[in-house]
Design a protein around this motif. Structure first.
Motif, PDB file in Angstrom:
ATOM      1  N   HIS A   1      54.118  11.575  47.696  1.00  0.00           N
ATOM      2  CA  HIS A   1      55.483  12.083  47.608  1.00  0.00           C
ATOM      3  C   HIS A   1      56.426  10.914  47.320  1.00  0.00           C
TER       4      HIS A   1
ATOM      5  N   TYR B   1      48.457  16.114  54.668  1.00  0.00           N
ATOM      6  CA  TYR B   1      47.612  16.085  53.466  1.00  0.00           C
ATOM      7  C   TYR B   1      46.140  15.994  53.860  1.00  0.00           C
TER       8      TYR B   1
ATOM      9  N   GLN C   1      49.951  20.767  50.086  1.00  0.00           N
ATOM     10  CA  GLN C   1      49.506  20.947  48.720  1.00  0.00           C
ATOM     11  C   GLN C   1      50.424  20.179  47.786  1.00  0.00           C
ATOM     12  N   LEU C   2      49.868  19.297  46.975  1.00  0.00           N
ATOM     13  CA  LEU C   2      50.666  18.507  46.047  1.00  0.00           C
ATOM     14  C   LEU C   2      50.782  19.209  44.712  1.00  0.00           C
ATOM     15  N   SER C   3      51.955  19.116  44.107  1.00  0.00           N
ATOM     16  CA  SER C   3      52.134  19.765  42.799  1.00  0.00           C
ATOM     17  C   SER C   3      51.822  18.822  41.676  1.00  0.00           C
TER      18      SER C   3
END
Length: 185
Positions: free
Chosen positions: A109, A177, A183-185
């Motif tokens: 992030h 995480y 959840q990463l975009s």
């Protein structure tokens, strides 16, 4: 605990090696006009690294914070160098501050420090599969490396020497995480 540095003098700085004040004359959608000031970084960005030594152990560093005039426990961090990717900068800072390199780096992030008046952003990087390697850093004294279990994050953030918001936020991001809840975009 190391002895605090001595403050011999304080003075206003018209120039800084990495910050300057920028004024913005703004007009809002309702016609209201204001002049805002913001601190604008002159660097290329920054990284804050969450180094995972084992499944549930993060490596923290104890470092003197001139802004609060005390030693703080937090994550390794630093500015990116010219022509350096986020991952390369995170790996370099990790080697300089903690004495480990990472075979696996994941950008989780970006965090702002104070978006109302600062342009500064820091990339949160999860570092895993660590191996011992040390590079010479720019710290004025050796940093103490403190292992901490992520399962005990609640006791860490309750400590009086853990107040840096980016470190706290990055630790929670990494924990979520690793648990599969972020959840990463």
């Amino acid at each position: 605990m190391p002895r605090y540095p001595i403050i011999h003098a304080t003075r206003q700085s018209n120039t800084s090696s990495f910050l300057h004040v920028e004024q913005l004359d703004l007009e809002f959608s309702n016609g209201e006009r204001r002049t805002y000031e913001r601190l604008k970084g002159s660097g290329l960005g920054a990284v804050i690294i969450v180094p995972i030594l084992q499944d549930d152990t993060v490596l923290l560093v104890r470092e003197y914070g001139a802004g609060v005039d005390r030693y703080e426990l937090g994550l390794p961090k630093g500015r990116l160098d010219r022509d350096e990717t986020v991952e390369q900068g995170a790996d370099r800072e990790l080697k300089e501050e903690v004495g480990y390199g990472a075979r696996k780096l994941k950008i989780l992030h970006n965090l702002s420090l104070s978006p109302s008046y600062m342009t500064h952003m820091a990339h949160v990087v999860l570092a895993q599969d660590l191996y011992p390697e040390r590079l010479e850093g720019d710290e004025p004294e050796p940093l103490e490396v403190v292992p901490w279990k992520l399962a005990d994050l609640h006791t860490l953030v309750a400590r009086g020497d853990v107040t840096e918001g980016r470190s706290i936020a990055a630790l929670f991001l990494a924990r979520e995480y690793l648990a599969g809840r972020l959840q990463l975009s």
